[in-house]
Design a protein around this motif. Structure first.
Motif, PDB file in Angstrom:
ATOM      1  N   GLU A   1      60.627 -15.398  -6.556  1.00 13.17           N
ATOM      2  CA  GLU A   1      59.636 -14.774  -5.676  1.00 13.17           C
ATOM      3  C   GLU A   1      58.862 -15.812  -4.869  1.00 13.17           C
ATOM      4  OE1 GLU A   1      57.105 -12.095  -7.775  1.00 13.17           O
ATOM      5  OE2 GLU A   1      58.718 -11.280  -8.998  1.00 13.17           O
TER       6      GLU A   1
ATOM      7  N   ASP B   1      52.211 -15.489  -9.596  1.00 12.53           N
ATOM      8  CA  ASP B   1      52.166 -14.336 -10.493  1.00 12.53           C
ATOM      9  C   ASP B   1      52.922 -14.685 -11.778  1.00 12.53           C
ATOM     10  OD1 ASP B   1      52.079 -11.951 -11.795  1.00 12.53           O
ATOM     11  OD2 ASP B   1      52.829 -10.743 -10.127  1.00 12.53           O
TER      12      ASP B   1
ATOM     13  N   GLN C   1      53.183 -13.227 -14.510  1.00 16.25           N
ATOM     14  CA  GLN C   1      53.763 -12.100 -15.235  1.00 16.25           C
ATOM     15  C   GLN C   1      55.145 -11.722 -14.724  1.00 16.25           C
ATOM     16  OE1 GLN C   1      52.386 -10.767 -18.017  1.00 16.25           O
ATOM     17  NE2 GLN C   1      50.890 -12.425 -17.768  1.00 16.25           N
ATOM     18  N   THR C   2      55.433 -12.047 -13.469  1.00 17.57           N
ATOM     19  CA  THR C   2      56.730 -11.654 -12.899  1.00 17.57           C
ATOM     20  C   THR C   2      57.600 -12.838 -12.504  1.00 17.57           C
ATOM     21  OG1 THR C   2      55.771 -11.499 -10.673  1.00 17.57           O
ATOM     22  CG2 THR C   2      55.758  -9.502 -12.024  1.00 17.57           C
ATOM     23  N   GLN C   3      57.013 -14.003 -12.280  1.00 15.62           N
ATOM     24  CA  GLN C   3      57.798 -15.155 -11.840  1.00 15.62           C
ATOM     25  C   GLN C   3      58.505 -15.829 -13.012  1.00 15.62           C
ATOM     26  OE1 GLN C   3      54.605 -17.131  -9.314  1.00 15.62           O
ATOM     27  NE2 GLN C   3      56.403 -17.426  -7.983  1.00 15.62           N
TER      28      GLN C   3
ATOM     29  N   LYS D   1      55.875 -15.762 -18.346  1.00 13.01           N
ATOM     30  CA  LYS D   1      55.023 -15.015 -19.277  1.00 13.01           C
ATOM     31  C   LYS D   1      55.271 -15.422 -20.725  1.00 13.01           C
ATOM     32  CE  LYS D   1      58.185 -11.039 -19.392  1.00 13.01           C
ATOM     33  NZ  LYS D   1      58.309  -9.594 -19.091  1.00 13.01           N
TER      34      LYS D   1
END
Length: 538
Positions: free
Chosen positions: A291, A320, A322-324, A350
């Motif tokens: 991302e 981020d 939590q998503t990367q 994460k």
């Protein structure tokens, strides 16, 4: 005698009226003024705007002013949607007004205030034209001319001391010229974070007000007093440069501003597969966060080594956690041809505990498909040390303006140094001799970074951001920015050509902390590029 006098009086009156009509007609026909001149006839194009406004008051603004565009499609849209918009707006207004009224009425010993009727009528507002401004910032500025001759029915019932009085608003007219600014523009729906509204001139407001059925606006002097009072009050609150701000999105979340730093140490790889026919492999590692549009970071190449040791460190900006995820790809370097992929693995951020180093030994896979039987083949391992360091609360940008001017560099930045941020926004009128598939390279102190390619576009937009962590301010350095084009096909004759370049002195950005300008490209006929530079310190 009295009767005779009456007869003579009537006869005299008839004779006088007849004689007056005859004499007046004679004077009107035969005695015309001699100083009357023929009117001067001039084409409309020679008239100024004020004269046209007096002659043609109802002509749409886009006809009288070339800076305003015709927006009939908006009027057509409002015409069809108005019955539904009327109900939605009135319902929203009731929901907003209800708690405010309930909070205020006890102060005035009023039992209740409620809407008996609330409708904006069947006539929607009309847009007479719209002017749009283009700026260097991430914003959209519009100035619509709005006219609204409405037939609303707003009836408010006030109950106090056992009595009931009704106040009714009818026949509303509003003429206004607002400036609507949508900023900042963000890559999350609805694509803007705030709405700013200002009035460019005092609005015209006219309405009827009835109290218990009596028209209050018919009271001498009250109509003019109320109209001027409303104009002055609205102007004091919203006349430009004063604005009404309506938040829509949190810009820090919409932009996914940096929230931390991932410190990566590539330690070693073990038992790599042999790729070269006449010797061992020449491995190197590419690192990239998912991302993220930034180019991948690379380790050095270890010649002819299946158990290389690098011990090289990299800092990567996290937006981020939590998503990367961190992508690790090991390649075999080739002097000619495509580099062979030796294996890969992915580490979700994460899974990392903030501020705690974690050494991980990862098996190299062909891909991340768990059902692919080819991943069962051994391709070696890679050892890395990962540390995620989130920014402290006082380092986080609280608003868009702060994110532009006050955002700080991470704690890992060297003392006395900072982070040079380069944002490549867009270019205009760039054109190649053989092809126009533009991309941008940013060269600073030998480190080159590159944007994505935009195919067949003379006005490309990138909106890509690059960061350089420095030990000291680059006061005497220059940033080299070059726009190039690469052939979309094989392109043996002209695989790549330059569309223009600029060299930017960095002393201004060090002194001002942020600059956002459009530069004319050297070696380009009309090409321009918009570059934003930021200097962030701890």
């Amino acid at each position: 005698m009295g009767f005779l006098s009456t007869i003579l009086g009537l006869c005299g009156f008839g004779v006088g009226i007849s004689a007056g009509l005859v004499i007046g007609y004679y004077l009107f026909i035969f005695f015309q003024p001699s100083d009357v001149k023929d009117p001067e006839i001039r084409p409309l194009v020679e008239q100024d705007s004020e004269t046209l406004q007096r002659m043609l008051p109802e002509i749409p603004f886009w006809v009288k002013n070339p800076n305003y565009d015709r927006v009939d499609w908006i009027n057509k849209f409002l015409e069809y949607m108005w019955p539904y918009l009327d109900k939605a707006i009135c319902t929203t207004a009731k929901n907003i007004a209800k708690p405010i009224i309930e909070e205020q009425i006890p102060k005035y010993k009023i039992d209740a205030v409620e809407f008996e009727k609330l409708t904006l009528g069947s006539l929607p507002p009309t847009f007479q034209g719209m002017k749009v401004y283009v700026t260097e910032e991430k914003e959209l500025i519009m100035e619509p001319l709005i006219k609204w001759a409405a037939n609303p029915d707003v009836t408010l019932a006030v109950k106090a001391f056992g009595l009931k009085a009704t106040v009714q608003v009818v026949d509303l007219q509003v003429f206004a010229l607002p400036r609507i600014t949508l900023k900042p523009l963000v890559p999350s729906f609805p694509c803007f974070a705030n709405i700013f509204v200002s009035l460019m001139e005092k609005p015209h407001v006219d309405f009827g007000l009835k109290l218990i059925g009596a028209d209050l606006m018919s009271i001498p002097g009250l109509y003019r007093f109320v109209q001027e009072l409303i104009k002055d009050q609205v102007a004091n609150m919203y006349l430009w440069p004063k604005t009404l701000q309506v938040p829509v999105l949190d810009p820090s979340k919409a932009f996914k501003r940096p929230v931390g730093i991932l410190h990566v140490k590539v330690i070693r790889a073990m038992k790599l597969n042999k790729k070269d026919l006449l010797g061992a492999s020449d491995p190197y590692v590419k690192l990239k966060l998912t991302e993220d549009k930034l180019t991948s970071k690379k380790t050095t190449v270890k010649r002819k080594n299946l158990n290389p040791e690098w011990n090289e460190e990299f800092d990567m900006i996290v937006k981020d956690p939590q998503t990367q995820a961190l992508e690790l790809n090991v390649y075999d370097w080739e002097q000619v041809g495509k580099h062979d992929k030796m294996g890969m693995n992915v580490v979700p951020l994460k899974e990392l505990t903030p501020d705690e180093p974690k050494v991980m030994t990862l098996d190299l896979l062909r891909n991340m498909d768990l059902n692919d039987v080819r991943n069962e083949k051994s391709r070696g391992q890679i050892v890395v040390e990962l540390t995620y360091k989130p920014f402290k609360e006082d380092e986080m940008p609280k608003s868009f303006d702060e994110s532009k001017t006050l955002q700080k560099a991470p704690d890992t930045t060297p003392d006395g140094g900072g982070v040079l941020v380069v944002i490549v926004h867009e270019a205009q009128d760039v054109e190649g001799k053989h092809h126009t598939n533009p991309y941008v390279t940013v060269l600073f102190r030998g480190e080159k970074k590159k944007t994505k390619h935009v195919k067949k576009n003379r006005d490309p937009r990138w909106e890509e951001e690059f960061s350089f962590i420095l030990d000291e301010p680059p006061v005497n350095d220059k940033l080299h920015v070059e726009v190039l084009s690469s052939s979309s096909g094989i392109g043996l004759l002209h695989p790549k050509e330059t569309l223009g370049y600029i060299d930017i002195n960095l002393s201004d950005v060090i002194n001002n902390k942020r600059i956002n300008e459009r530069y004319h490209l050297i070696d380009s006929k009309n090409g321009r590029i918009q570059i934003e530079l930021q200097w962030r310190t701890k």
